[in-house]
Enzyme design. Structure first.
Site, PDB file in Angstrom:
ATOM      1  N   HIS A  64      10.899  16.689   6.704  1.00 36.74           N
ATOM      2  CA  HIS A  64      11.664  15.602   5.316  1.00 36.74           C
ATOM      3  C   HIS A  64      12.093  17.170   4.305  1.00 36.74           C
ATOM      4  CE1 HIS A  64      13.651  12.592   2.631  1.00 36.74           C
ATOM      5  NE2 HIS A  64      14.010  13.266   2.645  1.00 36.74           N
ATOM      6  N   GLU A  65      11.428  17.460   4.204  1.00 36.61           N
ATOM      7  CA  GLU A  65      11.206  18.943   3.144  1.00 36.61           C
ATOM      8  C   GLU A  65      11.818  19.434   3.369  1.00 36.61           C
ATOM      9  OE1 GLU A  65      11.883  17.195   0.019  1.00 36.61           O
ATOM     10  OE2 GLU A  65      10.066  15.271   0.741  1.00 36.61           O
TER      11      GLU A  65
END
Length: 163
Positions: free
Chosen positions: A131-132
């Site tokens: 996600h990051e």
């Protein structure tokens, strides 16, 4: 160290690929301090630099007692079949949808002293890594949703009180 305001979906910084960090100066060190302070707010698993308005490749994490930050991270390995995984995002508050994520991920980068860092894990930690790093590539998790789900999610964004 400051808890920074989270940028919301629609802000151009969230859709722009981030620049590599070259020299690690006091500005980069302050960014890392702010990222860590911002991710320590309860309920947060990760905060990427563009989420606080900075277009540099860095993110912080806070998962299962593991708290830290990484500079210039790149996903170098994923394992397992990508599966729908419940996911939300600080930049898209109030929405929760299944995004396709691999059950294992490995990320390589550096720390604030320029030393190599390897972050790897399964489950929530793997999801956070994917996600990051997506954020650093200018991608918000909504782009990982199946077409029909994405249509629903975009309607929810347009109808939200923050958009």
């Amino acid at each position: 160290m400051t808890v920074r305001e989270i940028r919301l979906y629609g802000d151009p910084v969230l859709r722009t690929a981030c620049a590599e960090i070259g020299e690690i100066d006091e500005g980069v060190r302050a960014l890392v301090d702010d990222l860590i302070e911002t991710v320590r707010v309860p309920g947060r698993a990760g905060v990427a630099a563009p989420q606080i308005g900075v277009g540099l490749r860095a993110f912080s994490y806070n998962v299962d007692g593991r708290v830290g930050a990484i500079l210039n991270p790149r996903v170098v390995e994923v394992r397992g079949e990508a599966a729908p995984t419940g996911e939300g995002c600080l930049s898209v508050p109030g929405l929760w949808h299944d995004a396709l994520r691999h059950p294992y991920a490995r990320v390589e980068g550096i720390d604030v002293d320029g030393r190599p860092v390897i972050l790897e894990g399964e489950g929530l930690f793997a999801q956070m890594l994917q996600h990051e790093t997506d954020h650093l590539d200018g991608m918000v998790y909504l782009q990982r949703l199946p077409k029909d789900t994405r249509r629903i999610a975009m309607r929810e964004v347009r109808e939200s009180d923050w958009f």
